[in-house]
Design an enzyme around this catalytic site. Structure first.
Site: not given
Ligand SMILES: NC(=O)c1ccc[n+]([C@@H]2O[C@H](COP(=O)([O-])OP(=O)(O)OC[C@H]3O[C@@H](n4cnc5c(N)ncnc54)[C@H](OP(=O)(O)O)[C@@H]3O)[C@@H](O)[C@H]2O)c1
Length: 327
Positions: A195, A192, A308, A134, A210
């Protein structure tokens, strides 16, 4: 997966401890009692996979951090694997491994689901596992559940929405505050909203993923990403904004899909000039909005936060609760 009857604990492994992962971890740890009351099983976080275990994460005990995502996924005691690391790999392999051993998987990864959703669903079915996503579309806005479940008895004819909050923030800044387009893009990056590599947002790739997932959920037919006509906002100029404003219109990045009379699904993402009175034209900042047209319901409109940490965690945790319910 351990059966609910055999265990009063719900073991949850988190792949990723970034913006979304940390919000999920905090909520699970701080509200474990509430989930235990709701589910009859107390959630226990078995670990949080990250790249850098030395970095402090708000609300995540350092002892839970690990770089060994494969060990978390492979642990037969883990009931639910939550993938919030993003990217196609290693996320894809980890999700596949979890599904192959029958686990429930929750992911927020739109690119992974858009590209490999059908294959992963098939693996889940074969192994009695579950795949839930979701959060991958419009974060806090529960659009997939509405399309898949609430409107399952109706006949959806078209979908239209603003599904990328980052570009909407940029477009809104230009339209409402008169900020030059290039400055608005820069400002969104500094805050921020975009990306680090802003291509996915600015070129419409995020919105295309999406709308592909939405269309597949609505009509059950495969919608490959390369079949989505995709144009981002990077080619817009200040003259385009001025011309739209002169006509009383607002430029928005609109994602839409409809099923034609031949049963085929047509999906596209493109900057579109909308009359200022259009509900999509009124989406402010990072807001997402989608309109679902259906034969019986008419138009159903959903509006909310499309990004967020906490907002996305709402959808992720909804899936965790769904995944934990007895089937
Ligand atoms: N942010 C949003 O608002 C949002 C909204 C909807 C969907 N999403 C989706 O949710 C997902 C996460 O987004 P996010 O914003 O939370 O990303 P993020 O802040 O960049 O966090 C990614 C996390 O994954 C870890 N990671 C990445 N590659 C890794 C690997 N190879 N091995 C182990 N750990 C790894 C990173 O570790 P480190 O911290 O050590 O670098 C970090 O903790 C994505 O698919 C994004 O499209 C995000």
């Amino acid at each position: 997966m351990s059966s609910p009857a055999a265990s009063s604990v719900l073991r949850v492994a988190l792949l990723g401890g970034g913006t979304v992962g940390a919000a999920v971890a905090r909520r699970l740890l701080q509200h474990a009692d509430r989930y235990a009351d709701q589910l009859g099983r107390r959630p226990e976080l078995t670990g949080v996979a990250v790249r850098d275990t030395t970095r402090a994460r708000d609300g995540i005990p350092p002892a839970l951090l690990t770089t060994d995502a494969a060990a978390l996924v492979g642990d037969p005691a883990t009931d639910v694997v939550v993938e919030v690391m993003g990217g196609l790999e290693p996320a894809g392999s980890l999700v596949e491994t979890a599904l192959r051993r029958g686990a429930q998987v929750v992911t927020a990864n739109k690119q992974l689901v858009a590209r490999r959703g059908e294959e992963l669903h098939a693996i889940a079915r074969e192994h009695g596992a579950g795949l839930h996503y979701e959060a991958a579309v419009m974060a806090a806005v529960p659009v997939l559940a509405v399309v898949r479940e609430s409107m399952a008895g109706d006949e959806i004819t078209a979908l239209r929405g603003i599904v990328n909050g980052s570009t909407n923030y940029v477009l809104d800044l230009v339209a409402r505050e008169g900020v030059p387009f290039a400055d608005a893009v820069r400002q969104a990056g500094e805050l921020g909203y975009l990306e680090a590599d802003p291509t996915e947002d600015l070129e419409g790739v995020d919105a295309a993923a999406k709308v592909a997932i939405l269309a597949r959920t609505a009509w059950g037919t495969s919608v490959p990403l390369d079949a989505v006509e995709t144009q981002g906002i990077s080619g817009l100029t200040d003259a385009d904004f001025a011309a739209a404003a002169g006509r009383g219109e607002v430029l928005k990045l609109v994602a839409e899909a409809r099923r034609g009379g031949d049963g085929r699904v047509h999906a596209r993402v493109a900057p579109t000039a909308l009359p200022a009175t259009d509900p999509l034209a009124q989406a402010r900042g990072g807001t997402n909005v989608v309109e679902i047209d259906a034969v019986l319901a008419g138009t159903v409109r959903l509006v909310g936060a499309g990004a967020g940490g906490d907002e996305t965690a709402s959808a992720v945790l909804g899936d965790v609760v769904r995944a934990a319910r007895p089937r």
